[in-house]
Write a protein that holds these residues in place. Structure first.
Motif, PDB file in Angstrom:
ATOM      1  N   ASP A 138      50.754  43.631  38.928  1.00 37.54           N
ATOM      2  CA  ASP A 138      50.893  44.281  40.229  1.00 37.54           C
ATOM      3  C   ASP A 138      49.771  43.935  41.207  1.00 37.54           C
ATOM      4  O   ASP A 138      49.681  44.545  42.266  1.00 37.54           O
ATOM      5  CB  ASP A 138      50.937  45.812  40.042  1.00 37.54           C
ATOM      6  N   PHE A 139      48.952  42.985  40.894  1.00 37.86           N
ATOM      7  CA  PHE A 139      47.803  42.705  41.755  1.00 37.86           C
ATOM      8  C   PHE A 139      47.474  41.218  41.631  1.00 37.86           C
ATOM      9  O   PHE A 139      47.328  40.699  40.533  1.00 37.86           O
ATOM     10  CB  PHE A 139      46.607  43.552  41.310  1.00 37.86           C
ATOM     11  N   THR A 140      47.386  40.543  42.764  1.00 38.58           N
ATOM     12  CA  THR A 140      47.115  39.112  42.762  1.00 38.58           C
ATOM     13  C   THR A 140      45.655  38.863  43.086  1.00 38.58           C
ATOM     14  O   THR A 140      45.167  39.245  44.156  1.00 38.58           O
ATOM     15  CB  THR A 140      48.006  38.386  43.797  1.00 38.58           C
ATOM     16  N   LEU A 141      44.964  38.214  42.168  1.00 38.91           N
ATOM     17  CA  LEU A 141      43.569  37.857  42.379  1.00 38.91           C
ATOM     18  C   LEU A 141      43.476  36.497  43.062  1.00 38.91           C
ATOM     19  O   LEU A 141      44.334  35.634  42.879  1.00 38.91           O
ATOM     20  CB  LEU A 141      42.834  37.783  41.043  1.00 38.91           C
ATOM     21  N   THR A 142      42.436  36.307  43.855  1.00 38.57           N
ATOM     22  CA  THR A 142      42.153  34.969  44.362  1.00 38.57           C
ATOM     23  C   THR A 142      41.583  34.146  43.210  1.00 38.57           C
ATOM     24  O   THR A 142      41.150  34.694  42.187  1.00 38.57           O
ATOM     25  CB  THR A 142      41.141  35.021  45.511  1.00 38.57           C
ATOM     26  N   ASP A 143      41.558  32.852  43.366  1.00 37.08           N
ATOM     27  CA  ASP A 143      40.998  31.989  42.321  1.00 37.08           C
ATOM     28  C   ASP A 143      39.537  32.342  42.049  1.00 37.08           C
ATOM     29  O   ASP A 143      39.089  32.349  40.894  1.00 37.08           O
ATOM     30  CB  ASP A 143      41.101  30.510  42.736  1.00 37.08           C
TER      31      ASP A 143
ATOM     32  N   LEU B 175      35.978  37.227  37.143  1.00 39.86           N
ATOM     33  CA  LEU B 175      36.345  38.184  36.103  1.00 39.86           C
ATOM     34  C   LEU B 175      36.413  37.512  34.734  1.00 39.86           C
ATOM     35  O   LEU B 175      35.971  38.076  33.724  1.00 39.86           O
ATOM     36  CB  LEU B 175      37.685  38.832  36.449  1.00 39.86           C
ATOM     37  N   ASN B 176      36.942  36.307  34.707  1.00 39.96           N
ATOM     38  CA  ASN B 176      37.017  35.577  33.438  1.00 39.96           C
ATOM     39  C   ASN B 176      35.628  35.251  32.892  1.00 39.96           C
ATOM     40  O   ASN B 176      35.420  35.205  31.676  1.00 39.96           O
ATOM     41  CB  ASN B 176      37.817  34.283  33.608  1.00 39.96           C
ATOM     42  N   THR B 177      34.672  35.053  33.804  1.00 38.17           N
ATOM     43  CA  THR B 177      33.309  34.709  33.387  1.00 38.17           C
ATOM     44  C   THR B 177      32.673  35.826  32.567  1.00 38.17           C
ATOM     45  O   THR B 177      31.906  35.567  31.632  1.00 38.17           O
ATOM     46  CB  THR B 177      32.439  34.388  34.624  1.00 38.17           C
TER      47      THR B 177
ATOM     48  N   LEU C 125      29.911  43.165  39.097  1.00 40.39           N
ATOM     49  CA  LEU C 125      30.875  42.236  39.682  1.00 40.39           C
ATOM     50  C   LEU C 125      31.589  42.866  40.878  1.00 40.39           C
ATOM     51  O   LEU C 125      31.848  42.199  41.885  1.00 40.39           O
ATOM     52  CB  LEU C 125      31.908  41.832  38.619  1.00 40.39           C
ATOM     53  N   ILE C 126      31.868  44.158  40.783  1.00 41.52           N
ATOM     54  CA  ILE C 126      32.559  44.857  41.870  1.00 41.52           C
ATOM     55  C   ILE C 126      31.703  44.875  43.143  1.00 41.52           C
ATOM     56  O   ILE C 126      32.238  44.877  44.262  1.00 41.52           O
ATOM     57  CB  ILE C 126      32.925  46.285  41.426  1.00 41.52           C
TER      58      ILE C 126
END
Length: 213
Positions: free
Chosen positions: A4-9, A15-17, A102-103
């Protein structure tokens, strides 16, 4: 990455880091009630149950968590419930402290987590409705419908639902005895709403089941 939420690259990479891919076999704890809360989790594949250990020794299952869902609520520094893998489960493990940092630089990620919290609230409402239906056969039918929304466990071509949980889990979640689960499955089968292929695999007639609600 999320339904339900699209992240930018850039956000996805950030987040993956801070995320670590981990694996838990079926029936293994991811964390235990009372344990210091250090991580939040997202399910890559598999399923998880959340349960609260009661003072009388019983465990109360209050939620099932599915692929792409997040969990790991922390209260006063600890997990207020236990999380156990129902099947072979792969997860992203995200350190809570790193997530807060990160936020600060990617504030939109907070919206993602708020949206997940809203989804969790909606799931809790559905659980409350299911558990309070006066007819237990209706509770079980509604639960099977909820499970059929999970693409990893329901084949829409064959209408076969593969249950991630056992009958004891279902009984605990819906608030009746294990024996009642077996009896209600037979009743649903007699009504030709389901057909049991095995203890975990069930053919659902979703349209007929929806007609009883």
């Amino acid at each position: 990455m999320f339904r339900d939420f699209t992240l930018t690259d850039k956000e996805r990479e950030a987040l993956n880091t801070i995320s670590t891919k981990i694996h838990r076999p079926a029936k293994r704890h991811i964390y235990t009630q009372g344990e210091a809360g250090k991580y939040v989790y997202r399910i890559r594949s598999g399923a998880v149950r959340l349960e609260h250990h009661l003072h009388d020794g019983r465990n109360h299952i209050f939620a099932f968590i599915w692929p792409d869902d997040m969990f790991g609520v922390i209260e006063e520094g600890v997990y207020p419930a236990s999380a156990i893998a129902l099947v072979d489960t792969y997860l992203f493990q995200i350190p809570y402290a790193a997530l807060l940092k990160l936020i600060e630089t990617h504030p939109r990620i907070q919206t993602l987590f708020l949206q997940q919290a809203l989804n969790y609230t909606k799931a809790a409402q559905r659980h409350l409705l299911l558990a309070t239906y006066p007819l237990v056969v209706k509770r079980l039918a509604g639960f099977l419908l909820e499970c059929s929304k999970q693409a990893d466990f329901y084949d829409r071509h064959s209408n076969v639902l593969t249950l991630a949980m056992d009958r004891r889990d279902i009984a605990d979640y819906l608030g009746f005895a294990v024996e009642t689960t077996s009896r209600m499955l037979k009743e649903l089968e007699d009504m030709r709403l389901i057909k049991r292929l095995s203890s975990q695999r069930i053919v659902l007639d979703r349209h007929k089941i929806m007609e009883i609600f």
